[in-house]
Structures are given as C-alpha cells and as structure tokens.
Design a protein around this motif. Structure first.
Motif, PDB file in Angstrom:
ATOM      1  N   CYS A  32      53.921   9.659  66.253  1.00 22.38           N
ATOM      2  CA  CYS A  32      53.594  11.007  65.906  1.00 22.38           C
ATOM      3  C   CYS A  32      55.205  11.369  65.412  1.00 22.38           C
ATOM      4  O   CYS A  32      56.245  11.306  66.084  1.00 22.38           O
ATOM      5  N   ILE A  33      55.238  12.168  64.387  1.00 20.07           N
ATOM      6  CA  ILE A  33      56.569  12.724  63.698  1.00 20.07           C
ATOM      7  C   ILE A  33      56.629  14.252  64.313  1.00 20.07           C
ATOM      8  O   ILE A  33      56.076  15.046  63.993  1.00 20.07           O
ATOM      9  N   PRO A  34      57.874  14.152  64.988  1.00 21.46           N
ATOM     10  CA  PRO A  34      57.854  15.670  65.271  1.00 21.46           C
ATOM     11  C   PRO A  34      58.011  16.972  64.548  1.00 21.46           C
ATOM     12  O   PRO A  34      58.523  16.518  63.368  1.00 21.46           O
ATOM     13  N   CYS A  35      57.486  17.845  64.963  1.00 27.73           N
ATOM     14  CA  CYS A  35      57.418  18.966  63.873  1.00 27.73           C
ATOM     15  C   CYS A  35      57.223  20.423  64.668  1.00 27.73           C
ATOM     16  O   CYS A  35      56.566  20.458  65.704  1.00 27.73           O
ATOM     17  N   ASN A  36      58.090  21.506  64.496  1.00 31.52           N
ATOM     18  CA  ASN A  36      58.250  22.604  65.361  1.00 31.52           C
ATOM     19  C   ASN A  36      57.634  23.736  64.554  1.00 31.52           C
ATOM     20  O   ASN A  36      57.799  24.851  64.825  1.00 31.52           O
ATOM     21  N   GLU A  37      57.327  23.438  63.247  1.00 35.13           N
ATOM     22  CA  GLU A  37      56.730  24.480  62.411  1.00 35.13           C
ATOM     23  C   GLU A  37      55.299  24.688  62.483  1.00 35.13           C
ATOM     24  O   GLU A  37      54.426  23.695  62.697  1.00 35.13           O
ATOM     25  N   ILE A  38      54.544  26.064  62.351  1.00 34.97           N
ATOM     26  CA  ILE A  38      53.326  26.080  62.620  1.00 34.97           C
ATOM     27  C   ILE A  38      52.896  26.056  60.940  1.00 34.97           C
ATOM     28  O   ILE A  38      53.014  26.864  60.121  1.00 34.97           O
ATOM     29  N   LEU A  39      52.000  24.893  60.770  1.00 33.36           N
ATOM     30  CA  LEU A  39      51.345  24.565  59.414  1.00 33.36           C
ATOM     31  C   LEU A  39      49.932  24.834  59.214  1.00 33.36           C
ATOM     32  O   LEU A  39      49.438  24.698  58.223  1.00 33.36           O
ATOM     33  N   HIS A  40      49.251  25.215  60.310  1.00 32.29           N
ATOM     34  CA  HIS A  40      47.923  25.205  60.271  1.00 32.29           C
ATOM     35  C   HIS A  40      47.469  26.610  61.267  1.00 32.29           C
ATOM     36  O   HIS A  40      47.731  26.660  62.296  1.00 32.29           O
ATOM     37  N   LYS A  41      46.510  27.347  60.476  1.00 30.70           N
ATOM     38  CA  LYS A  41      45.956  28.644  61.145  1.00 30.70           C
ATOM     39  C   LYS A  41      44.549  28.109  61.718  1.00 30.70           C
ATOM     40  O   LYS A  41      43.546  27.925  60.627  1.00 30.70           O
TER      41      LYS A  41
END
Length: 335
Positions: A199-208
């Motif tokens: 898994c590639i880390p991501c701290n952004e909200i990409l999906h509601k």
C-alpha cells in the motif's frame, strides 16, 4: 506523468437519487483519461436512464446490463468490457475528491507495479454518521496515512472498496473478480495481501463515502458478520496458521463462540481462553474455557483474539508483548 487510461468500474442498482452527484464528481476530475464501465444490476428505478443521459453526452461513459446477478457478476461484466491500464472501483452513491484519480495514478507511476494506491475516506450522511462508522473511518485513515493497512487486516476490511487503484497486471495476478466470494471487497483485499502488494501511504481524503439505511452493505445478507468471520478464518488458516503450533481463541462473546464453532466443524484443535471470571472453567460446545494465563504453559502458541473492547485490546497486546510474541505472526485480532 504518463497518461494512463483508468478504468472505473461502477455496479449500480436502484441508486438514482445519488447517481448524478457520483457522475458529476467523475466528469469533473482533474485527470481526464478515464473510462467508466457502469453496469446496471437489474435496477427497478430510473438509475439506468440517469447514467445513459451522461453516456450520451460523454463517450467515455459506457452503460451495460449485468450479465448475471449481483455485485460480483456486475464487476466481472465491467472488467470484461474494460480497456484500461489502471483500475479502480466506484460506488454509485459516493463522491470522488476532484483530484482522486490524478493523485492515485501519480502514486502508481512513482512506485510502479506491485503497489496499491489508497486514499483517505470520509463518511457523510443526511442523518449524521454513527459512532461506529466514525471509529472505522478514523482507524482506516490512520492505517492509510502510513500505508500499513495490511498490518490489521483481520480486524476489518482495510482497503475500502471504492478507494483503491492498481495496475491491470496486478489485478489480473490477484484473480480480479473471478472468485464468487462475499464480501467481495474484503476477499479482494486478502488477495492483494496474499500476492504481496504494498500500500502506498496517503494522508489526503480522496473519497466521500455515503451512509444510508438501504445501502447494500447494510441490507444484504452477503455482508453479515458471519460472512466476515468465515472469510477471516479461511485466510488465516491458509496464510498464517502453523498446525505444528498450539492454537488458542481468546474471547467467549458472540464472535468467540462463532469462531469456536467454525473450528470445531473443521476439526481444528484449539484452546479456548478468556478473562471473564464468570466464564472461566465453564464448558461450551465441549470446550473448557481457561484463564488467559494458560498461554504460559503452551509452547509457541498462535492466538486469535475476538475481544473488541479497545482498552482490553491494549492489555492483551501488552500481555503478548511480555511473552515475546508479535502481531500478525503469533497473535491476530479478529475484531
């Protein structure tokens, strides 16, 4: 950045009141080289008409009928029609962040094959989001921010079904949507893990992620807890269980009892442990419930923990740590 074609697979059924918001969020993406494979799973409302209206205006949106019945068949139908190099799912009642596809595709280009792009999720609802979903969202996003989703895979589904993206070759090697196993998103997550994808880390909200009373995960029997437990046990026995080591089950609540029944049905021996003084020494299903200190008497045990209370889980983790045991090797939280 490479201009990959992204295939977005969208099964839909009776979601007409939410489809416009969903489709608008896709059409307005900052990344524009995509195709939508929207598969009508025998809708009884005007869902198909809504999507076909978008399809008439945008040739990237392709609408077909499900060749079978149910979400797995719909995903299979979409996949067979797709032409993309990168793949993702979308729920017909949800909303994408405007840069979701761009961020995920960029992550996959940077890290290459063998990786999964994931993103933060945010629940929303017209009637407010319950505490259980808020806790799940917080837990999931914490894992995603560090890219350590698989470290707690036996607790809950650690990759949300509408918020991942992979290279086609990786999806193919994981079996794509061929297995007829529910819950299908959790099964695919286990297959990603089994294949060794990172898994590639991501701290952004990409999906509601929309919550409402009639959403499929709330109403379909395929998403009942017994399906989750059976799936967890199946992959535990396949990927982690060492039959040479004694197996224990810690917890005698509903999940502990269900797990004990499954193990007994499969003739898999185990010791049953708990920390409830009222249950220690009792026999359930012919199995004696022992105090968890019994672990000291066992040589290199493996343990499945079905205790859900967060404070109790901290105590249990400390207990295993003092035994020199490690998570996902010696003990596994199943809730």
């Amino acid at each position: 950045m490479n201009n990959y074609l992204i295939s977005i697979l969208i099964p839909f059924k009776n979601s007409s009141m939410y489809l416009k918001e969903c489709m608008d969020s896709i059409v307005s993406q900052s990344y524009q080289n995509w195709e939508v494979l929207a598969i009508d799973d025998h809708s009884a409302d005007d869902s198909r008409a809504v999507v076909e209206e978008y399809s008439l205006r945008d040739s990237r949106i392709i609408v077909h009928s499900n060749q079978g019945d149910g979400i797995i068949s719909a995903l299979r139908t979409a996949y067979n029609l797709s032409k993309g190099e990168l793949f993702t799912r979308m729920d017909s009642d949800d909303i994408m962040n405007s840069k979701k596809l761009e961020i995920m595709a960029s992550s996959l280009e940077k890290h290459g094959k063998g990786h999964i792009a994931v993103g933060g999720v945010r629940y929303f609802s017209d009637r407010g989001v319950g505490n259980g979903y808020m806790r799940y969202e917080k837990w999931l996003n914490k894992l995603t921010a560090k890219g350590v989703n698989f470290s707690e895979i036996y607790k809950e589904c650690v990759i949300p079904s509408p918020c991942w993206m992979v290279h086609k070759i990786d999806l193919e090697e994981c079996g794509a949507f061929e297995p007829n196993i529910y819950p299908e998103d959790y099964d695919l997550t286990f297959r990603f893990y089994e294949r060794g994808l990172q898994c590639i880390p991501c701290n952004e909200i990409l999906h509601k992620w929309r919550d409402y009373d009639t959403r499929t995960s709330r109403t379909s029997e395929h998403y009942a807890q017994n399906y989750f437990l059976q799936l967890k046990l199946y992959y535990f026995l396949k990927l982690h269980h060492d039959h040479r080591r004694p197996l224990t089950v810690w917890g005698a609540g509903d999940k502990g009892k269900s797990l004990a029944r499954e193990l007994l049905q499969q003739n898999i021996p185990f010791y049953w442990l708990c920390d409830n003084p009222k249950k220690i020494g009792k026999n359930i299903y012919g199995q004696e419930l022992r105090h968890f200190n019994y672990l000291h008497k066992l040589e290199k045990p493996q343990s499945i923990v079905t205790v859900a209370n967060e404070e109790a889980q901290k105590m249990i983790t400390n207990f295993f740590s003092n035994l020199g045991q490690s998570s996902m090797v010696d003990y596994f939280f199943f809730c």
